[in-house]
Design an enzyme around this catalytic site. Sequence first.
Site, PDB file in Angstrom:
ATOM      1  N   TYR A  70       0.814  -1.219   0.000  1.00 18.23           N
ATOM      2  CA  TYR A  70       0.000   0.000   0.000  1.00 18.23           C
ATOM      3  C   TYR A  70       0.847   1.268   0.000  1.00 18.23           C
ATOM      4  CZ  TYR A  70      -3.704  -3.265   1.029  1.00 18.23           C
ATOM      5  OH  TYR A  70      -4.583  -4.314   0.969  1.00 18.23           O
TER       6      TYR A  70
ATOM      7  N   LYS B  95       5.231 -14.572   5.698  1.00 19.06           N
ATOM      8  CA  LYS B  95       5.565 -15.473   4.589  1.00 19.06           C
ATOM      9  C   LYS B  95       7.079 -15.403   4.380  1.00 19.06           C
ATOM     10  CE  LYS B  95       4.323 -18.403   1.454  1.00 19.06           C
ATOM     11  NZ  LYS B  95       3.687 -19.698   1.758  1.00 19.06           N
TER      12      LYS B  95
ATOM     13  N   ASP C 119      -6.083 -22.838   9.247  1.00 14.70           N
ATOM     14  CA  ASP C 119      -6.532 -23.055  10.627  1.00 14.70           C
ATOM     15  C   ASP C 119      -7.736 -22.189  10.997  1.00 14.70           C
ATOM     16  OD1 ASP C 119      -4.678 -24.968  10.933  1.00 14.70           O
ATOM     17  OD2 ASP C 119      -3.536 -24.003  12.531  1.00 14.70           O
TER      18      ASP C 119
ATOM     19  N   ASP D 222      -5.318  -6.948   5.432  1.00 12.47           N
ATOM     20  CA  ASP D 222      -6.513  -6.562   4.678  1.00 12.47           C
ATOM     21  C   ASP D 222      -7.358  -7.813   4.391  1.00 12.47           C
ATOM     22  OD1 ASP D 222      -8.319  -5.209   3.162  1.00 12.47           O
ATOM     23  OD2 ASP D 222      -6.932  -4.595   1.580  1.00 12.47           O
TER      24      ASP D 222
END
Length: 331
Positions: free
Chosen positions: A123, A170, A208, A227
């Site tokens: 963003y 990640k 999960d 988001d």
Amino acid sequence: MTSVVMIAGDGIGPEVMAATRQVLQAAGARLDWVEGHAGLGAIERFGDPLPDQTLELIRKHRVAIKGPCTTPVGKGFRSINVRLRKELDLFASLRPVKTLPGIKVPYTNVDLIVVRENTEGLYAGMEHVIVPGVVESLRLVTRDAAERILRYAFEMARNLGRRKVTVVHKASVLPLSDGMFLRIADSIADDYPFLEYQQQTIDHVSLDLALDPTAYDVLVMENLFGDVMSDLCAGLVGGLGVVPGANIGKRYAVFEAVHGSAPDIAGKGLANPIALLRSAAMMLDHIGQRVSAERIEHSVHRTLEAGVGLTGDLGGNGNTVSITAQLIANL
Ligand code: NAI
């Protein structure tokens, strides 16, 4: 009395804002409303969907409540919400997601808070064409912003008496940026030994959450992950019409519902005001009017439990007027 800036926004914004104000008044909230403008209406009036006047008002009064704004696509305007968060440095987005009575969802006892970094990541708006057909979009991560969002999440967890913090990442494909995020998380977690702490990949968390969302408590992550996760989590407890939100910075705070301007139902009197109303309750809590905030939350629970006058998104055949009347009667 506390002054708060009120931005009604576009589409269903003015409808849910009017309903919210009625309930707030009935709940005894002591507020002076200062009107600010943003969205399509502000373009017509000021030539800018987020005019400087509005930003100045928020800087002056420090707290605002905002309805959804439509950002015109392809007309050269940057997202209003992204700009607002950046200009006012509203670095933390909070999304409390808790099971509500009377709403049919697959899980009970969901009670989690999504904490999203609000100013960086994809963003940051750094996107360019390298050569025709090849576009580069940069994901910005700075140590300072990572530190402050992680510290915020741990502090909030402590202050609210929560039990666990999950840092979502990640790092396997983004070892530099998310690797740094995790190292900072590790060192901050050392200061909160009484909180359970774990790191999980975004894919792991997604799976999960679908299998057992009650396993989570506070989740903290960068902007795009946050988001997506915020809306996913809203879906776990009944959807966009009921989940509140807040954008918090060191100096200013802007409270808003998760949902958008809902052009498909705008002007029809069908919008559910609960998400904005609960965002307003978060605002009341923030400015120290806790009693009114609690009255509103109780009323929302009673109204959903009773199931009378509910809007279509909640499975009812009522409208904004009928649900607002119930919310006031149940205060
Ligand atoms: P949306 O949230 O406006 O609508 C998605 C669906 O949920 C629609 O079917 C709508 O009718 C329903 N819905 C949303 N809020 C509701 C409510 N309070 N009561 C009953 N039903 C409700 O998302 P969409 O269609 O993707 O976006 C529409 C516009 O809103 C776009 O211009 C977008 O940029 C803007 N937007 C603004 C946001 C903000 O200002 N914070 C956030 C998200 C979108």
